[in-house]
Design a protein around this motif. Sequence first.
Motif, short mmCIF file in Angstrom:
data_model
loop_
_atom_site.label_atom_id
_atom_site.label_comp_id
_atom_site.label_asym_id
_atom_site.label_seq_id
_atom_site.Cartn_x
_atom_site.Cartn_y
_atom_site.Cartn_z
N MET A 1 0.96 -1.37 0.07
CA MET A 1 0.24 -0.11 0.03
C MET A 1 0.82 1.25 -0.03
O MET A 1 2.13 1.41 0.65
N GLN A 2 0.58 2.14 -0.84
CA GLN A 2 1.11 3.41 -0.90
C GLN A 2 0.48 4.65 -0.23
O GLN A 2 -0.71 4.63 0.05
N PHE A 3 1.10 5.36 0.43
CA PHE A 3 0.74 6.64 1.34
C PHE A 3 0.27 7.36 0.31
O PHE A 3 -1.17 7.77 0.60
N ILE A 4 0.68 7.76 -0.85
CA ILE A 4 -0.06 8.64 -2.12
C ILE A 4 -0.02 7.82 -3.35
O ILE A 4 1.25 7.67 -3.68
N ASP A 5 -1.03 7.42 -3.71
CA ASP A 5 -0.76 6.48 -5.23
C ASP A 5 -0.91 7.43 -6.15
O ASP A 5 -1.76 7.69 -6.99
N LEU A 6 0.58 7.85 -6.82
CA LEU A 6 0.73 8.55 -7.80
C LEU A 6 0.81 7.72 -9.16
O LEU A 6 0.50 8.15 -10.17
N LYS A 7 1.04 6.35 -9.01
CA LYS A 7 1.16 5.51 -10.11
C LYS A 7 -0.08 5.13 -10.81
O LYS A 7 -0.09 5.44 -11.94
#
Length: 366
Positions: A1-7
């Motif tokens: 899990m990413q803190f902020i999902d820019l991908k």
Amino acid sequence: MQFIDLKSQYQALKTSIDARIQKVLDHGQYIMGPEVAELEAALACLTGAKHCITVSSGTEALLIALMAEGIGPGHEVITTSFTFAATAETIVLAGAKPVYVDIRPGDCNIDPALIEAAITPATRAIMPVSLYGQVADMDEINAIAARHGLSVIEDAAQSFGATYKGRKSCNVSKIGATSFFPSKPLGCYGDGGALFTSDDDLAQAMREIRVHGQSQRYTHTRVGVGGRMDTLQCAVVLGKLERFEWEIAQRKQLGDRYAELIKAGGLPVELLQVGDDRDCVWAQYTVKVANRADVVAALKEFGVPTAVHYPRPLHRQPAYLSENCPADSMPHSNAAADQVLSLPMSPDLTHAHQDSVLEALRKALR
């Protein structure tokens, strides 16, 4: 899990962003190319402000605003201590002195009831910060400024797209300044920012300051900086604007869902208050918890990334200490610094991931 999902965001916008970038590579106008004016027109329309001036970063936006207002040595600017360093940094770089006011614990924004007592003959401006994505109490702040002949510069680095009493952040004071750092509600793929005003003279001053104070090529009418936003970064933001309204709606929906599930689960978490006359775009979804270090460590074990915005207020930072603001002052800012915790938030956060965050938080709080 990413803190902020820019991908995931890029994958959704890949065709548009790639085409925009390729267009710049084809025409080769990397500085002040046509995308700069196109973005400025689009952002002015979005906010309702008469003028938008893109600049190289949110920090540069604040500095240029202060310079345009003639703020410098011997002057004071009232602001909050509970914010990122750039807020006070730009005041100091302009040669002025930051004067800190405490926050309201409910929303962590500057408390307007404390501002008037901080005004002195040296005060020239008030710089409220619209923290975590919610606009500060701008009507009250603007009224105080009007009574004392002060400027108001909204530090809207975290609140672009938010609404306050029917008006958009960046168009609720004399000057609005925002950031397009990649993690912001509207971000580029590097550094970038923008200034907003409906004052023609201020707009002209800010345009000149961002290009080394030039009114025309090699005619320097004022002291300036190299503060232009790259054409490539403007192209990226133009590409992202295609689904920006959807992203803002998603942020609000996810923020509401976090709050509903935290309340329904009876978790010992303090939620930030959002005013009935405004919304929040949740640049960070921030809550308050006791024993934060233990909670962060437990969440890390469960694979949930977190962040703390911010662990030490500016009045306790070595570079920005004030003789009139001892470390034990600003009780609400000090308390927030010990308790705030930001959970994963981005428009592409799935409900499944959000449920995983909350289940891990429930376990971490035991």
